[in-house]
Structures are given as structure tokens and as C-alpha cells.
Design a protein around this motif. Structure first.
Motif, PDB file in Angstrom:
ATOM      1  N   ASP A   3      46.424  33.820  25.767  1.00  0.00           N
ATOM      2  CA  ASP A   3      45.743  32.929  27.006  1.00  0.00           C
ATOM      3  C   ASP A   3      46.593  32.914  28.118  1.00  0.00           C
ATOM      4  N   THR A   4      47.446  33.974  28.343  1.00  0.00           N
ATOM      5  CA  THR A   4      48.350  34.088  29.538  1.00  0.00           C
ATOM      6  C   THR A   4      47.351  34.351  30.929  1.00  0.00           C
ATOM      7  N   GLU A   5      47.682  33.478  31.986  1.00  0.00           N
ATOM      8  CA  GLU A   5      47.151  33.796  33.079  1.00  0.00           C
ATOM      9  C   GLU A   5      48.219  33.863  34.237  1.00  0.00           C
ATOM     10  N   VAL A   6      48.195  35.088  34.847  1.00  0.00           N
ATOM     11  CA  VAL A   6      49.152  35.418  35.827  1.00  0.00           C
ATOM     12  C   VAL A   6      48.703  35.291  37.109  1.00  0.00           C
ATOM     13  N   HIS A   7      49.196  34.465  38.051  1.00  0.00           N
ATOM     14  CA  HIS A   7      48.645  34.392  39.354  1.00  0.00           C
ATOM     15  C   HIS A   7      49.436  35.486  40.263  1.00  0.00           C
ATOM     16  N   LEU A  34      50.323  44.268  32.432  1.00  0.00           N
ATOM     17  CA  LEU A  34      49.923  43.001  31.988  1.00  0.00           C
ATOM     18  C   LEU A  34      48.337  42.740  31.737  1.00  0.00           C
ATOM     19  N   HIS A  35      47.579  43.328  32.565  1.00  0.00           N
ATOM     20  CA  HIS A  35      46.149  43.509  32.182  1.00  0.00           C
ATOM     21  C   HIS A  35      45.840  43.931  30.810  1.00  0.00           C
ATOM     22  N   ALA A  36      46.396  45.165  30.691  1.00  0.00           N
ATOM     23  CA  ALA A  36      46.117  45.908  29.304  1.00  0.00           C
ATOM     24  C   ALA A  36      46.676  44.878  28.150  1.00  0.00           C
ATOM     25  N   ALA A  37      47.618  44.289  28.484  1.00  0.00           N
ATOM     26  CA  ALA A  37      48.053  43.286  27.386  1.00  0.00           C
ATOM     27  C   ALA A  37      47.325  42.053  27.240  1.00  0.00           C
ATOM     28  N   GLY A  38      46.251  41.897  27.971  1.00  0.00           N
ATOM     29  CA  GLY A  38      45.328  40.774  27.790  1.00  0.00           C
ATOM     30  C   GLY A  38      45.532  39.528  28.624  1.00  0.00           C
ATOM     31  N   ARG A  52      45.103  37.398  31.838  1.00  0.00           N
ATOM     32  CA  ARG A  52      44.027  37.183  33.118  1.00  0.00           C
ATOM     33  C   ARG A  52      44.677  37.264  34.391  1.00  0.00           C
ATOM     34  N   LEU A  53      44.294  37.752  35.292  1.00  0.00           N
ATOM     35  CA  LEU A  53      44.822  37.757  36.600  1.00  0.00           C
ATOM     36  C   LEU A  53      44.040  36.792  37.648  1.00  0.00           C
ATOM     37  N   ALA A  54      45.045  35.876  38.471  1.00  0.00           N
ATOM     38  CA  ALA A  54      44.452  35.271  39.636  1.00  0.00           C
ATOM     39  C   ALA A  54      44.840  35.712  40.806  1.00  0.00           C
ATOM     40  N   TYR A  55      44.159  36.212  41.779  1.00  0.00           N
ATOM     41  CA  TYR A  55      44.705  36.684  42.961  1.00  0.00           C
ATOM     42  C   TYR A  55      44.579  35.849  44.322  1.00  0.00           C
ATOM     43  N   ARG A  56      45.517  35.704  45.172  1.00  0.00           N
ATOM     44  CA  ARG A  56      45.485  35.177  46.439  1.00  0.00           C
ATOM     45  C   ARG A  56      46.070  36.064  47.363  1.00  0.00           C
ATOM     46  N   GLY A  57      45.396  36.164  48.601  1.00  0.00           N
ATOM     47  CA  GLY A  57      46.210  36.973  49.733  1.00  0.00           C
ATOM     48  C   GLY A  57      45.940  36.370  51.107  1.00  0.00           C
ATOM     49  N   ASP A  58      45.993  37.130  52.226  1.00  0.00           N
ATOM     50  CA  ASP A  58      45.567  36.494  53.456  1.00  0.00           C
ATOM     51  C   ASP A  58      44.150  36.430  53.762  1.00  0.00           C
ATOM     52  N   PHE A  59      43.851  35.547  54.586  1.00  0.00           N
ATOM     53  CA  PHE A  59      42.632  35.612  55.033  1.00  0.00           C
ATOM     54  C   PHE A  59      42.416  36.315  56.378  1.00  0.00           C
ATOM     55  N   ASP A  60      42.550  37.517  56.476  1.00  0.00           N
ATOM     56  CA  ASP A  60      42.403  38.456  57.331  1.00  0.00           C
ATOM     57  C   ASP A  60      41.845  39.737  56.957  1.00  0.00           C
ATOM     58  N   ARG A 103      40.067  45.244  46.326  1.00  0.00           N
ATOM     59  CA  ARG A 103      40.578  46.298  45.668  1.00  0.00           C
ATOM     60  C   ARG A 103      41.313  45.650  44.438  1.00  0.00           C
ATOM     61  N   MET A 104      41.966  44.567  44.587  1.00  0.00           N
ATOM     62  CA  MET A 104      42.720  43.889  43.213  1.00  0.00           C
ATOM     63  C   MET A 104      41.786  43.261  42.353  1.00  0.00           C
ATOM     64  N   ILE A 105      40.676  42.227  42.992  1.00  0.00           N
ATOM     65  CA  ILE A 105      39.751  41.798  42.200  1.00  0.00           C
ATOM     66  C   ILE A 105      38.871  42.667  41.472  1.00  0.00           C
ATOM     67  N   GLY A 106      38.441  43.775  42.218  1.00  0.00           N
ATOM     68  CA  GLY A 106      37.691  44.743  41.401  1.00  0.00           C
ATOM     69  C   GLY A 106      38.452  45.422  40.546  1.00  0.00           C
ATOM     70  N   ARG A 107      39.773  45.948  40.515  1.00  0.00           N
ATOM     71  CA  ARG A 107      40.422  46.534  39.761  1.00  0.00           C
ATOM     72  C   ARG A 107      40.730  45.624  38.635  1.00  0.00           C
ATOM     73  N   TYR A 108      41.043  44.544  38.318  1.00  0.00           N
ATOM     74  CA  TYR A 108      41.423  43.529  37.232  1.00  0.00           C
ATOM     75  C   TYR A 108      40.538  42.751  36.957  1.00  0.00           C
ATOM     76  N   SER A 109      39.366  42.504  37.528  1.00  0.00           N
ATOM     77  CA  SER A 109      38.299  41.502  37.319  1.00  0.00           C
ATOM     78  C   SER A 109      39.123  40.212  37.659  1.00  0.00           C
ATOM     79  N   ALA A 110      39.794  40.233  38.407  1.00  0.00           N
ATOM     80  CA  ALA A 110      40.726  38.903  38.609  1.00  0.00           C
ATOM     81  C   ALA A 110      39.843  37.898  39.104  1.00  0.00           C
ATOM     82  N   ARG A 111      40.392  36.597  38.882  1.00  0.00           N
ATOM     83  CA  ARG A 111      39.751  35.235  39.508  1.00  0.00           C
ATOM     84  C   ARG A 111      40.375  34.994  40.941  1.00  0.00           C
ATOM     85  N   PRO A 112      39.476  34.866  42.036  1.00  0.00           N
ATOM     86  CA  PRO A 112      39.747  34.632  43.335  1.00  0.00           C
ATOM     87  C   PRO A 112      40.502  33.300  43.279  1.00  0.00           C
TER      88      PRO A 112
END
Length: 433
Positions: A294-298, A336-340, A342-350, A359-368
Motif C-alpha cells: 500500500d505504498t503511495e508515492v507523491h 514504482l508503478h510496476a512495483a505496485g 499508487r501515485l499522486a501527482y501535483r503540478g502547476d496551475f498553468d 499525461r502523468m495522470i493518464g500514464r499512471y492512473s495517478a490521483r490528482p
């Protein structure tokens, strides 16, 4: 043709080549070349001297008065054929002034050659399944306008553009960069160059092929063409091409992989000591990623978030993508994604930040990670309450695929919010156990 051939004696040639007729033949050479070697139209000579007027009268059989003479080329052609020259105007000018160039025919040939180059490029794009790629048409048009390929020998121009399309096929087909940000299994730049050109240096900085490919990649990734070594490296890596395996790194904090390999132990020891870690591609190749359940990587965009997280002793693992992710960052996140994880992604609002997040959320089914419309509106309201100026949004809007309300909210408020503006909120999430 020589002066001894029948129809034009040496005496006749010498008379035609007299100084008083030199200006006539010089002007006729230019006119005939522009006319496509056709004796048509009239030639006007101004400021004619007495010697020139006398010679022209003897040549055409017509008297001239004044210092302006107008001669019909068709009449002069007929006069030469029936006179001592015994041949037409084109032949006489060729003998006196050297071979003539049919300029319209040469221009048409150049156009046909150029069209053949671009037609071959279109065919190559179609054969690679890239004809409908959004970058392809504008890229070819940009190359045409630049004129660089037009100055090359046709065979070399055709070969270069074909090689560039071959490279783009490896990097973008069948999945476009907008959808996938590079492809798994793409070789390093040297290997890619050897595969396409036969030499490992075929895509080195400074080669025309590398410049052409980078123009295409800039179109594909919707970024400005690179202007320096760093931006060229970043664009190659954004396409999944490692320029080398040691000079670029991905910034991490808090990763605790399982296992007993030396590289794993070193990373785990640095995490326990509260240190951030830069990992190269060679480092990543030494690690077999096994993670606690249950590792989540931000995942953040700005290194300042990692620095602040290390200073505060945050508990959660963090990876910095450093803007548009490099090959090294994507290699780590893929592992990391292949090892199980979960990714959470944060970037700039521009708009570039939204494109990267798509692209990141689509590639990894990441949580915004605090990247919804309500988060954006809260950031803007907080900044305005504090009197903090926010930069205006620039460029074309990009739809946020994870939240249909975000793009309208950003368009309505019209300001950009950089990731570090929400630093305290992000640290709150990273501090939670």
C-alpha cells in the motif's frame, strides 16, 4: 559549335564579336535565359553610341537615329539565319557568350525536385502511420519555410528527412507524446542514431539531423524549439531518449524499497537519515523495486517541495518530476508503478502544467494531488487575501482530463498558480503518517 563549322566563318564571328555589339550580346544572353531560350519580345538599348548604332544598323539592316534602339528578337533571329551567321539567335549568343541556361525550365526542375522531396516525406509519414499526427504537417511546413533542405543536394535532403521520420516513428508511434510522454524500450541517443543512420554520432548536437528531429519533437510536445544544450537534452529526455546514463538524475525523498542489494541499502539508509537523493539511470538499473504494501508515492513538479519536505522530516515518499519529466524520472516512476505503488501527482496551475498533469495522470492512473477546481480557487482566494500577485495565464487553454470544472475555473479567473504557492498544504499531506 566552333567558328569553322559551315554557316559561320571566322570572319563573320569576329565581326559579330566586335566591341560595338558586346552590350547587345550581353543583354540578349540575359533576355534569352529569362525567355526560356525563345526569341520573342523586344530588346531596348539606351545611351547607344555612334559606333554601336552603326554596328546595329549593319547587323539588322535597318537605320537607327538617336541614342535609343529597339530590336525585335524574332526579326533579329530571322536576319541571323538568312545572313552570314547562318544560324539563329540562340545559337549565335551561345557561341559568343557560352552555354545558355533555360531559367524557367531550371526553376520548374527545382520545383519538381523539391516537390518530390516533400512528396516522399508524406509517403514516409504515411508508411509509419504518422500522417495524421498533429505535429507532422506543421513540422514539414516549418522545414519548407526555413529552406535549409532546399539548399542541399536532393538525395541528401530526401535521406535526412526520411531519417528524421524514422526517428520520430521510434519516439512517437504508435502512441503520440501527448498521450504517452515517450515509449518504453526507447534506446539511448547513440543507439538510436546507429539504428537509423548507421553511426552512433548521427544525432549528436550540431548535426542537421538532430536539429530537424528536435524541431519535430518541439512540435509534438508543444514547446519552443530548444536554444541551448540544456534545453536540447531536456527535450530528448522528454521523448524518452537518454543522452547518457549518468548526467541527468531524478530527485527523490523518502523511498524505502525492500531488499538487500547495495543500491537498495544505500537508498534506504539515506531515507532513514532524512536525506534527499538524486538517482541516475545507472542507479535505477541496479535496483529491483519491491515496496512495502500500500505504498503511495507523491509526485511533485518543483524541487522546492522536496527540499521543504526533507527540512520538515516528512513521512511520505516523494519524487520530483522537475517540470516535463525526463527519461530518468519516467524510468523511476514506471518502476514504482510496476512495483505496485499508487501515485499522486501535483503540478502547476498553468496550461503547460495541465498538459503535463494530463499525461502523468493518464500514464499512471495517478490521483490528482490538490489539483481540482476547488483547490485552484482556494489557492487564488488565499493569494488575493494576502495581496500576493499571481501571473496571468498565457497560451491556449488545455482541458484538465481529470476534472471538467478545472479548465473553466482557470479560464474565468485568468491567473496561474505555481506549485510552491501551496507549499504548506502539500507539506501537511506529506507529514501525515
Amino acid at each position: 559549335m566552333t567558328a569553322t563549322e559551315p554557316g559561320m566563318s571566322a570572319r563573320t564571328r569576329a565581326w559579330l564579336d566586335q566591341p560595338a555589339l558586346a552590350r547587345l550580346w550581353d543583354r540578349l544572353r540575359d533576355r534569352l535565359e529569362r525567355n526560356g531560350l525563345q526569341a520573342r519580345g523586344r530588346l531596348r538599348l539606351d545611351g547607344v553610341t555612334a559606333a554601336e548604332r552603326e554596328a546595329l544598323a549593319l547587323l539588322t539592316g535597318r537605320p537607327y537615329a538617336g541614342d535609343t534602339v529597339s530590336i525585335a528578337l524574332a526579326d533579329l533571329d530571322a536576319q541571323l539565319r538568312t545572313g552570314a551567321a547562318g544560324r539563329g539567335l540562340v545559337e549565335v549568343v551561345t557561341e559568343l557568350r557560352g552555354p545558355l541556361t533555360d531559367r524557367p525550365a531550371a526553376r520548374d526542375a527545382r520545383r519538381a525536385t523539391a516537390e518530390a522531396i516533400w512528396s516522399a516525406a508524406d509517403d514516409t509519414l504515411r508508411s509509419h502511420g504518422l500522417a495524421d499526427a498533429v505535429w507532422a504537417g506543421p513540422w514539414l511546413e516549418e522545414l519548407r519555410r526555413a529552406g535549409t533542405l532546399a539548399r542541399l543536394a536532393p538525395d541528401r535532403a530526401r535521406r535526412l528527412i526520411g531519417q528524421a521520420i524514422d526517428v520520430m516513428s521510434v519516439l512517437t508511434g504508435p502512441v503520440s507524446p501527448g498521450a504517452g510522454m515517450g515509449r518504453a524500450g526507447v534506446p539511448g541517443r547513440g543507439e538510436l542514431a546507429e539504428r537509423v543512420t548507421g553511426t552512433a554520432h548521427g544525432l549528436d548536437d550540431g548535426t542537421l539531423l538532430s536539429r530537424i528531429v528536435l524541431r519535430a519533437l518541439a512540435r509534438a510536445f508543444e514547446v519552443p524549439p530548444p536554444q541551448d544544450a540544456r534545453s536540447r537534452r531536456e527535450l530528448w529526455e522528454a521523448a524518452g531518449v537518454a543522452v547518457d546514463r549518468v548526467s541527468t538524475t531524478v530527485l527523490t525523498y523518502g523511498l524505502v524499497p525492500l531488499g538487500d542489494e547495495p543500491a537498495v541499502r544505500l537508498l534506504r539508509d539515506r531515507t532513514r537519515a532524512g536525506f534527499e537523493t538524486h538517482l541516475t539511470l545507472r542507479d535505477l538499473a541496479r535496483i529491483t523495486w519491491r515496496l512495502p504494501p500500500d505504498t503511495e508515492v507523491h509526485v511533485c513538479e518543483n524541487p522546492r517541495v522536496v527540499e521543504a519536505a526533507a527540512d520538515r522530516g516528512c513521512a511520505r515518499p516523494l519524487v520530483c518530476a522537475s517540470g516535463n519529466p525526463t527519461t530518468t524520472a519516467l524510468t523511476l516512476l514506471d518502476a514504482l508503478h510496476a512495483a505496485g505503488a499508487r501515485l499522486a501527482y501535483r503540478g502547476d496551475f498553468d496550461w503547460p502544467g495541465i498538459a503535463i498533469a494530463n499525461r502523468m495522470i493518464g500514464r499512471y492512473s495517478a490521483r490528482p494531488w490538490r489539483m481540482r477546481a476547488t483547490d485552484y480557487e482556494e489557492h487564488v482566494a488565499t493569494a488575493r487575501d494576502r495581496g500576493t500577485p499571481l501571473p496571468p495565464l498565457t497560451g491556449a487553454p488545455v482541458d484538465a482530463l481529470w476534472d471538467p470544472e478545472l479548465t473553466p475555473a482557470m479560464t474565468a479567473l485568468g491567473v496561474a498558480v505555481q506549485e510552491e504557492s501551496a507549499l504548506e498544504l502539500l507539506l501537511t499531506d506529506l507529514l501525515s503518517a
